[in-house]
Design an enzyme around this catalytic site. Structure first.
Site, mmCIF file in Angstrom:
data_model
loop_
_atom_site.group_PDB
_atom_site.id
_atom_site.type_symbol
_atom_site.label_atom_id
_atom_site.label_comp_id
_atom_site.label_asym_id
_atom_site.label_seq_id
_atom_site.Cartn_x
_atom_site.Cartn_y
_atom_site.Cartn_z
ATOM 1 N N ASN A 23 -3.984 4.851 3.312
ATOM 2 C CA ASN A 23 -3.641 6.064 4.053
ATOM 3 C C ASN A 23 -3.688 5.885 5.565
ATOM 4 O O ASN A 23 -3.043 6.628 6.294
ATOM 5 C CB ASN A 23 -4.537 7.221 3.617
ATOM 6 C CG ASN A 23 -4.072 7.761 2.283
ATOM 7 O OD1 ASN A 23 -2.883 7.933 2.069
ATOM 8 N ND2 ASN A 23 -4.989 8.002 1.375
ATOM 9 N N SER A 70 -9.320 9.997 -1.503
ATOM 10 C CA SER A 70 -8.252 9.426 -0.665
ATOM 11 C C SER A 70 -8.743 9.178 0.746
ATOM 12 O O SER A 70 -8.114 8.450 1.497
ATOM 13 C CB SER A 70 -7.083 10.404 -0.561
ATOM 14 O OG SER A 70 -6.654 10.799 -1.806
ATOM 15 N N HIS A 85 -9.794 3.669 -5.632
ATOM 16 C CA HIS A 85 -8.684 4.537 -5.217
ATOM 17 C C HIS A 85 -7.439 4.157 -6.013
ATOM 18 O O HIS A 85 -6.721 3.225 -5.668
ATOM 19 C CB HIS A 85 -8.470 4.368 -3.699
ATOM 20 C CG HIS A 85 -7.491 5.310 -3.108
ATOM 21 N ND1 HIS A 85 -6.857 5.076 -1.912
ATOM 22 C CD2 HIS A 85 -7.025 6.510 -3.535
ATOM 23 C CE1 HIS A 85 -6.046 6.077 -1.635
ATOM 24 N NE2 HIS A 85 -6.131 6.957 -2.608
ATOM 25 N N GLU A 135 -7.213 0.416 -4.778
ATOM 26 C CA GLU A 135 -7.864 0.060 -3.518
ATOM 27 C C GLU A 135 -9.374 0.185 -3.789
ATOM 28 O O GLU A 135 -9.865 1.277 -4.077
ATOM 29 C CB GLU A 135 -7.404 1.056 -2.427
ATOM 30 C CG GLU A 135 -7.556 0.559 -1.025
ATOM 31 C CD GLU A 135 -7.035 1.565 0.011
ATOM 32 O OE1 GLU A 135 -6.866 2.763 -0.305
ATOM 33 O OE2 GLU A 135 -6.832 1.147 1.162
#
Ligand SMILES: NC(=O)c1ccc[n+]([C@@H]2O[C@H](COP(=O)([O-])OP(=O)(O)OC[C@H]3O[C@@H](n4cnc5c(N)ncnc54)[C@H](O)[C@@H]3O)[C@@H](O)[C@H]2O)c1
Length: 295
Positions: free
Chosen positions: A189, A118, A139, A151
């Site tokens: 994120n 992450s 991801h 991702e």
């Protein structure tokens, strides 16, 4: 590509193994914990049963998919024939760097090594291998069989060819891959965590209560879940560690984690997985109840 090795069989690893097996790949699922592997197989079976009951797959597809998954506690045995590795082990830098050094040794030389991290730098992970051009981020989002996004993170040295292969492979899993560059938090994120942090600051400063903050974002911004509930669902410890990566990586005080978040994590209130965060969770109940601590 035919043989996929998934390293780590927790929340993400079992979902990733599920999706690859469903789309016809041979999957080697590897974990240091035999117990985690057993639990993962039970979870995949339960989730495939749900897909059967919804008419998304039939019983024969479920049986064939389950038969494509083999489990291993030995990394070396689990990756020796891999065309692609998807690493989804615990989010700790030392664990990941150690794993990638070993993966570099144990996998065939053309094997692509990907990580589901992450927040850890793909460039840094790639640099401990002799094949940084073949190291990339994949991801996936939780729950993996349901969420469309992947991702795809290009490390500094990741080649165009490998990036294109992973983009095409992800489309073949009926996912929507998005290519991004390797900077702290990537895209998902980097945008999500400051929003969650700001929601926690809003609570901490007494601007509004938990339900009020989540309702504003749900009904006002059409978010399916408020940011505080989402933080509980992700895990408050996970949110804190990603914020620290952003804070360290950019050196910008705007990413400093809210002291309330730090306190909650230190006290062990890490969200849904520990039974309490901003909300209190009772097994078997879907009702959303604000934690007594905030009343
Ligand atoms: N949980 C999420 O919502 C989410 C979303 C996107 C990405 N991720 C990322 O996915 C990865 C896995 O997260 P998770 O939530 O599934 O964690 P988890 O704690 O549920 O599972 C991690 C698994 O890795 C295993 N493991 C640890 N060290 C290992 C090693 N050396 N070799 C093999 N197995 C090992 C553990 O036994 C455990 O079963 C992390 O990098 C995390 O950042 C998580």
């Amino acid at each position: 590509m035919k043989n996929i090795s998934v390293i780590g069989s927790g929340t993400m690893g079992n979902g990733i193994a599920h999706v690859f097996a469903q789309f016809g790949y041979s999957v080697s699922l590897v974990d240091i914990s035999a117990n985690a592997l057993e639990k993962a197989i039970a979870t995949i079976r339960k989730n495939m049963d749900r897909q059967v009951s919804k008419g998304l797959i039939d019983e024969a597809e479920k049986t064939a998919s389950m038969e494509r998954i083999k489990i291993f506690t030995s990394l070396e045995d689990g990756v020796k024939d891999a065309d692609l590795v998807v690493e989804a082990a615990t989010e700790k830098i030392d664990i990941k760097l150690d794993l990638f050094r070993k993966l570099d040794k144990y996998t065939p030389e053309n094997c692509i090594l990907s990580s589901n991290t992450s927040s850890i730098s793909i460039t840094k992970i790639g640099a401990v291998t002799e094949r940084p051009d073949k190291v990339i981020g994949m991801h996936f989002m939780n729950p993996v069989p349901v969420m469309k996004l992947v991702e795809v993170i290009r490390g500094y040295a990741t080649s165009d060819e490998v990036t294109n292969q992973i983009m095409e492979l992800s489309k073949g899993l009926n996912k929507a891959p998005v290519e991004v560059n390797d900077y702290p938090g990537f895209v998902a994120n980097r945008i999500l965590m400051p929003m969650i942090n700001e929601a926690i600051y809003t609570l901490y400063e007494g601007v509004a209560g938990i339900e009020e903050i989540d309702t504003v974002m749900k009904l006002g911004m059409a978010h399916p879940m408020g940011p505080l509930q989402l933080a509980d669902f992700i895990g408050l410890d996970v949110c804190l560690s990603i914020l620290k990566v952003l804070h360290d990586g950019f050196g910008n005080p705007k990413y400093a984690p809210c002291p309330l978040l730090v306190n909650m994590v230190e006290a062990g209130y890490k969200g849904a997985k520990t039974g309490e965060g901003f909300y209190k969770y009772t097994p078997g109940s879907k009702e959303l109840v604000v934690s007594e601590r905030f009343k």
